[in-house]
Scaffold this active site. Structure first.
Site, PDB file in Angstrom:
ATOM      1  N   LYS A  98      -0.770  -0.900 -16.852  1.00  0.00           N
ATOM      2  CA  LYS A  98      -1.267   0.462 -16.643  1.00  0.00           C
ATOM      3  C   LYS A  98      -0.074   1.408 -16.681  1.00  0.00           C
ATOM      4  O   LYS A  98       0.823   1.332 -15.841  1.00  0.00           O
ATOM      5  CB  LYS A  98      -1.988   0.567 -15.295  1.00  0.00           C
ATOM      6  CG  LYS A  98      -2.582   1.934 -15.026  1.00  0.00           C
ATOM      7  CD  LYS A  98      -3.578   1.846 -13.881  1.00  0.00           C
ATOM      8  CE  LYS A  98      -4.066   3.225 -13.488  1.00  0.00           C
ATOM      9  NZ  LYS A  98      -3.354   3.757 -12.307  1.00  0.00           N
ATOM     10  N   HIS A 142      -2.882   2.358  -1.144  1.00  0.00           N
ATOM     11  CA  HIS A 142      -3.649   1.164  -1.491  1.00  0.00           C
ATOM     12  C   HIS A 142      -2.713  -0.042  -1.477  1.00  0.00           C
ATOM     13  O   HIS A 142      -1.489   0.111  -1.470  1.00  0.00           O
ATOM     14  CB  HIS A 142      -4.272   1.302  -2.887  1.00  0.00           C
ATOM     15  CG  HIS A 142      -3.242   1.342  -3.971  1.00  0.00           C
ATOM     16  ND1 HIS A 142      -2.461   2.451  -4.219  1.00  0.00           N
ATOM     17  CD2 HIS A 142      -2.813   0.398  -4.855  1.00  0.00           C
ATOM     18  CE1 HIS A 142      -1.610   2.193  -5.196  1.00  0.00           C
ATOM     19  NE2 HIS A 142      -1.795   0.946  -5.599  1.00  0.00           N
ATOM     20  N   ASP A 153      -2.157  -3.652  -3.869  1.00  0.00           N
ATOM     21  CA  ASP A 153      -2.561  -4.186  -5.174  1.00  0.00           C
ATOM     22  C   ASP A 153      -3.383  -5.458  -4.986  1.00  0.00           C
ATOM     23  O   ASP A 153      -3.046  -6.300  -4.147  1.00  0.00           O
ATOM     24  CB  ASP A 153      -1.331  -4.514  -6.026  1.00  0.00           C
ATOM     25  CG  ASP A 153      -0.597  -3.272  -6.494  1.00  0.00           C
ATOM     26  OD1 ASP A 153      -1.153  -2.166  -6.375  1.00  0.00           O
ATOM     27  OD2 ASP A 153       0.546  -3.410  -6.984  1.00  0.00           O
ATOM     28  N   HIS A 199       0.957   1.131  -0.325  1.00  0.00           N
ATOM     29  CA  HIS A 199       1.847   2.048  -1.017  1.00  0.00           C
ATOM     30  C   HIS A 199       1.055   3.157  -1.703  1.00  0.00           C
ATOM     31  O   HIS A 199      -0.163   3.077  -1.828  1.00  0.00           O
ATOM     32  CB  HIS A 199       2.735   1.312  -2.031  1.00  0.00           C
ATOM     33  CG  HIS A 199       1.978   0.502  -3.050  1.00  0.00           C
ATOM     34  ND1 HIS A 199       1.394  -0.714  -2.766  1.00  0.00           N
ATOM     35  CD2 HIS A 199       1.721   0.739  -4.366  1.00  0.00           C
ATOM     36  CE1 HIS A 199       0.807  -1.189  -3.861  1.00  0.00           C
ATOM     37  NE2 HIS A 199       0.998  -0.324  -4.843  1.00  0.00           N
TER      38      HIS A 199
END
Length: 362
Positions: A217, A236, A238, A292
């Site tokens: 991404k 969020h 990962d 993060h």
């Protein structure tokens, strides 16, 4: 009468329109705003906790002492932080430079040109050029556009949606993905040994060479006229096993460590690596998947290249490995497939509530 709010579909277009105030859909909740500061000032600050830098030069050294010291540093960073700057990682600077030039070349084209690669999130087609829809945890919009696609293994990639311009995009990205996949094996081996497992165990548990997917991404964060009110990506963790990140040396990544947001410094020629939820679950929380977020600024465009190493959606049950569990340390996570974990996390659904539109990881 129903009022429809129209928000420009691309943040780049909105940022280039000359606005001085951002639309309210991008403004973070009031309680969140005091923690959003000047990212350049924060990056320059000394003192306080700092994201660890791990030098991988000795990772496979024939000198046992050198090798063990390097591996212990990596393991310690995964336990204490779950994120680190990797230097001497073995991927040539020339190749990472090509990857960055290719991504910046794609985003340097007109929006109209980029729209030829637009995804269709409503139809569940998340690969391609896109912007966040208001289906994230807060129901708000984020100050970024992106390009998302599977980059490894080659038999699972769809080159028809990869950018044709710049001409080096496909070759550079493919080679980078191949080398990152080898680095993934090296890191997972060290993390396995750190849990007292055979070195191939974690790799096997996340799908091995046949099933582990690498999804890239490219995040494009335009200049923001009110950066103290917005976020490029909200807080969020990962969902991946590991995430590897390149960036254009503009600060923006913040980690929530010991109750405070810590700004990651820009370390030349490094790759940032996150431990994701998948490895946190398999290790029963011994390795951390750290919260993060991405902060924006009014002076410089920030670009990052995140590659998420993800297990197959349905084939593997993610749960703490038996060797990581004891009477004193019972399982901290229930068994779920990777798909169920994503559903549980991103859409707050129970396993009975059915599917929702998928979206690329942050």
């Amino acid at each position: 009468m129903v009022t429809t709010i129209t928000v420009p579909s691309r943040v780049e277009r909105l940022a280039g329109s000359g606005i001085e105030r951002i639309p309210k859909e991008y403004i973070r909740p009031e309680e969140e705003r005091p923690s959003i500061g000047d990212i350049f000032a924060e990056e320059k600050m000394g003192g306080g906790p700092q994201v660890p830098t791990v030098d991988l030069k000795g990772i496979n050294s024939e000198d046992l002492e050198v090798r063990e010291k390097c591996r212990e540093e990596l393991r310690k960073a995964a336990v204490d932080w779950g994120v680190m700057h990797l230097v001497n990682h073995g991927i040539p600077k020339e190749l990472t430079g090509r990857v960055k030039a290719a991504g910046e070349g794609f985003f340097g084209q007109s929006i109209e040109e980029k729209e030829k690669y637009a995804n269709d999130q409503a139809a569940g087609n998340v690969q391609g050029y896109g912007s966040k829809l208001a289906n994230n945890a807060s129901g708000q919009l984020e100050w970024e556009d992106y390009f998302f696609h599977c980059v490894f293994s080659e038999d699972k990639t769809d080159l028809s949606i990869w950018p044709k311009t710049p001409s080096d995009y496909i070759a550079a990205t493919r080679e980078y993905a191949k080398q990152l996949r080898a680095l993934t094996t090296t890191v997972l081996a060290v993390l396995s040994l750190g849990l007292g497992l055979e070195e191939g165990r974690l790799e096997k548990e996340v799908g091995g060479m046949e099933e582990l997917l690498l999804q890239m991404k490219i995040n494009y964060y335009p200049k923001c006229p009110q950066p103290e009110l917005a976020l490029g990506v909200e807080a969020h963790t990962d969902v991946s096993a590991l995430t590897f990140i390149l960036h254009n040396m503009v600060p923006g990544l913040q980690l929530f460590y010991e109750g405070k947001w810590v700004t990651a410094k820009c370390v030349p020629n490094s790759i940032i690596m996150h431990v994701g939820d998948t490895v946190e679950i398999l290790s029963n929380g011994k390795y951390k998947s750290i919260l993060h977020r991405g902060v924006v600024n009014r002076e410089k465009v920030r670009v990052s290249w995140a590659v998420f190493c993800e297990p197959p959606k349905e084939k593997i049950i993610l749960q703490p490995l038996p060797e990581t569990v004891s009477e004193a340390d019972p399982p901290r996570f229930p068994p779920r497939t990777f798909a169920q974990h994503i559903k549980h996390k991103l859409f707050r659904l129970t396993d009975q509530e059915g599917a929702d539109t998928p979206k690329p990881d942050e």
